[in-house]
Design a protein around this motif. Structure first.
Motif, PDB file in Angstrom:
ATOM      1  N   TRP A 238      36.877  88.821  71.983  1.00  0.00           N
ATOM      2  CA  TRP A 238      37.443  89.197  73.340  1.00  0.00           C
ATOM      3  C   TRP A 238      37.828  90.563  73.682  1.00  0.00           C
ATOM      4  N   TRP A 239      38.269  91.224  72.610  1.00  0.00           N
ATOM      5  CA  TRP A 239      38.625  92.895  72.753  1.00  0.00           C
ATOM      6  C   TRP A 239      37.040  93.548  73.049  1.00  0.00           C
ATOM      7  N   TRP A 240      36.174  93.066  72.233  1.00  0.00           N
ATOM      8  CA  TRP A 240      34.953  93.848  72.412  1.00  0.00           C
ATOM      9  C   TRP A 240      34.097  93.770  73.738  1.00  0.00           C
ATOM     10  N   LEU A 241      34.232  92.265  74.223  1.00  0.00           N
ATOM     11  CA  LEU A 241      33.642  91.994  75.457  1.00  0.00           C
ATOM     12  C   LEU A 241      34.454  92.577  76.732  1.00  0.00           C
ATOM     13  N   ALA A 242      35.922  92.911  76.428  1.00  0.00           N
ATOM     14  CA  ALA A 242      36.599  93.514  77.478  1.00  0.00           C
ATOM     15  C   ALA A 242      36.018  95.228  77.507  1.00  0.00           C
ATOM     16  N   VAL A 243      36.173  95.772  76.389  1.00  0.00           N
ATOM     17  CA  VAL A 243      35.525  97.037  76.422  1.00  0.00           C
ATOM     18  C   VAL A 243      34.100  97.246  76.865  1.00  0.00           C
ATOM     19  N   LEU A 244      33.351  96.299  76.691  1.00  0.00           N
ATOM     20  CA  LEU A 244      32.159  96.432  77.380  1.00  0.00           C
ATOM     21  C   LEU A 244      31.966  96.227  78.641  1.00  0.00           C
ATOM     22  N   ILE A 245      32.762  95.318  79.113  1.00  0.00           N
ATOM     23  CA  ILE A 245      33.058  95.191  80.807  1.00  0.00           C
ATOM     24  C   ILE A 245      33.461  96.567  81.242  1.00  0.00           C
ATOM     25  N   THR A 246      34.458  96.988  80.719  1.00  0.00           N
ATOM     26  CA  THR A 246      34.976  98.215  81.000  1.00  0.00           C
ATOM     27  C   THR A 246      34.128  99.425  81.079  1.00  0.00           C
ATOM     28  N   LEU A 247      33.361  99.549  80.215  1.00  0.00           N
ATOM     29  CA  LEU A 247      32.518 100.703  80.070  1.00  0.00           C
ATOM     30  C   LEU A 247      31.477 100.334  81.238  1.00  0.00           C
ATOM     31  N   LEU A 248      30.997  99.123  81.437  1.00  0.00           N
ATOM     32  CA  LEU A 248      29.975  99.095  82.174  1.00  0.00           C
ATOM     33  C   LEU A 248      30.432  99.293  83.808  1.00  0.00           C
ATOM     34  N   ILE A 249      31.809  98.973  83.966  1.00  0.00           N
ATOM     35  CA  ILE A 249      32.310  99.350  85.143  1.00  0.00           C
ATOM     36  C   ILE A 249      32.481 100.975  85.448  1.00  0.00           C
ATOM     37  N   THR A 250      32.906 101.507  84.363  1.00  0.00           N
ATOM     38  CA  THR A 250      33.119 102.972  84.644  1.00  0.00           C
ATOM     39  C   THR A 250      31.734 103.698  84.572  1.00  0.00           C
ATOM     40  N   SER A 251      30.677 103.221  84.085  1.00  0.00           N
ATOM     41  CA  SER A 251      29.181 103.695  84.342  1.00  0.00           C
ATOM     42  C   SER A 251      28.848 103.529  85.805  1.00  0.00           C
ATOM     43  N   ILE A 252      28.997 102.413  86.308  1.00  0.00           N
ATOM     44  CA  ILE A 252      28.798 102.148  87.566  1.00  0.00           C
ATOM     45  C   ILE A 252      29.397 103.383  88.504  1.00  0.00           C
ATOM     46  N   ILE A 253      30.667 103.503  88.340  1.00  0.00           N
ATOM     47  CA  ILE A 253      31.461 104.242  89.017  1.00  0.00           C
ATOM     48  C   ILE A 253      31.039 105.869  88.868  1.00  0.00           C
ATOM     49  N   ASP A 254      30.882 106.188  87.635  1.00  0.00           N
ATOM     50  CA  ASP A 254      30.387 107.560  87.366  1.00  0.00           C
ATOM     51  C   ASP A 254      28.809 107.721  88.108  1.00  0.00           C
ATOM     52  N   ALA A 255      27.983 106.734  87.924  1.00  0.00           N
ATOM     53  CA  ALA A 255      26.614 106.844  88.855  1.00  0.00           C
ATOM     54  C   ALA A 255      26.914 107.119  90.212  1.00  0.00           C
ATOM     55  N   MET A 256      27.935 106.390  90.792  1.00  0.00           N
ATOM     56  CA  MET A 256      28.147 106.419  92.316  1.00  0.00           C
ATOM     57  C   MET A 256      28.822 107.829  92.634  1.00  0.00           C
ATOM     58  N   ILE A 257      29.636 108.391  92.093  1.00  0.00           N
ATOM     59  CA  ILE A 257      30.288 109.659  92.104  1.00  0.00           C
ATOM     60  C   ILE A 257      29.441 110.767  91.704  1.00  0.00           C
ATOM     61  N   PHE A 258      28.858 110.816  90.377  1.00  0.00           N
ATOM     62  CA  PHE A 258      28.287 111.946  89.900  1.00  0.00           C
ATOM     63  C   PHE A 258      26.612 111.679  89.892  1.00  0.00           C
ATOM     64  N   GLY A 259      26.075 110.582  90.205  1.00  0.00           N
ATOM     65  CA  GLY A 259      24.749 110.521  90.249  1.00  0.00           C
ATOM     66  C   GLY A 259      24.157 110.045  88.989  1.00  0.00           C
ATOM     67  N   THR A 260      22.815 109.815  88.832  1.00  0.00           N
ATOM     68  CA  THR A 260      22.470 109.255  87.751  1.00  0.00           C
ATOM     69  C   THR A 260      21.736 110.283  86.996  1.00  0.00           C
ATOM     70  N   ALA A 261      21.533 111.543  87.380  1.00  0.00           N
ATOM     71  CA  ALA A 261      20.833 112.456  86.468  1.00  0.00           C
ATOM     72  C   ALA A 261      21.417 112.821  85.270  1.00  0.00           C
ATOM     73  N   PRO A 262      20.500 112.949  84.326  1.00  0.00           N
ATOM     74  CA  PRO A 262      21.117 113.098  82.975  1.00  0.00           C
ATOM     75  C   PRO A 262      22.150 114.316  82.756  1.00  0.00           C
ATOM     76  N   GLU A 263      21.788 115.412  83.569  1.00  0.00           N
ATOM     77  CA  GLU A 263      22.817 116.713  83.501  1.00  0.00           C
ATOM     78  C   GLU A 263      24.185 116.540  84.032  1.00  0.00           C
ATOM     79  N   SER A 264      24.262 115.196  84.798  1.00  0.00           N
ATOM     80  CA  SER A 264      25.421 114.927  85.628  1.00  0.00           C
ATOM     81  C   SER A 264      26.569 114.361  84.545  1.00  0.00           C
ATOM     82  N   GLY A 265      25.988 113.712  83.481  1.00  0.00           N
ATOM     83  CA  GLY A 265      26.943 113.090  82.510  1.00  0.00           C
ATOM     84  C   GLY A 265      27.775 112.059  83.150  1.00  0.00           C
TER      85      GLY A 265
END
Length: 121
Positions: A26-53
């Motif tokens: 359950w912990w690992w599922l929560a971590v996976l969901i959290t990282l998925l959400i933060t990746s989406i937020i990162d893409a919305m804020i910083f874009g999806t270009a590799p150099e944006s990180g």
């Protein structure tokens, strides 16, 4: 899932004791969901270009590193193995497969070499 996340975060850097299978997964599922959400937020804020990180995902991953290692060590204790077995992760492919095999093993009944009673008892 909430109980497992609360338990892992309350034992943020505790490498003693035991973690049953359900808590670990359950912990690992929560971590996976959290990282998925933060990746989406990162893409919305910083874009999806590799150099944006992905700075938000990196910071969250860094913050979760210690509890990830701690819950994995407690999972190893639950099956009667030392937390040092986690070093198998440094062996490409084979080490990860062996660790997954260990993670899916059932808990040892009663107390084990690590002195903790079975958390499911």
């Amino acid at each position: 899932m909430q109980a497992a996340v609360r338990r892992v975060l309350s034992n943020y850097a505790t490498f003693t004791g035991r973690a049953p299978r359900a808590e670990f997964w359950w912990w690992w599922l929560a971590v996976l969901i959290t990282l998925l959400i933060t990746s989406i937020i990162d893409a919305m804020i910083f874009g999806t270009a590799p150099e944006s990180g992905q700075p938000i995902s990196w910071l969250v991953s860094l913050g979760l590193l210690l509890p990830n290692i701690a819950v994995a060590a407690r999972r190893m204790h639950d099956i009667g193995k030392s937390g040092w077995w986690l070093l198998l992760a440094f062996i490409p492919l084979i080490g990860g497969l062996i660790l997954i095999y260990f993670y899916v093993q059932p808990s040892q009944d009663g107390s084990n070499d690590f002195g903790a009673p079975n958390p499911l008892a």
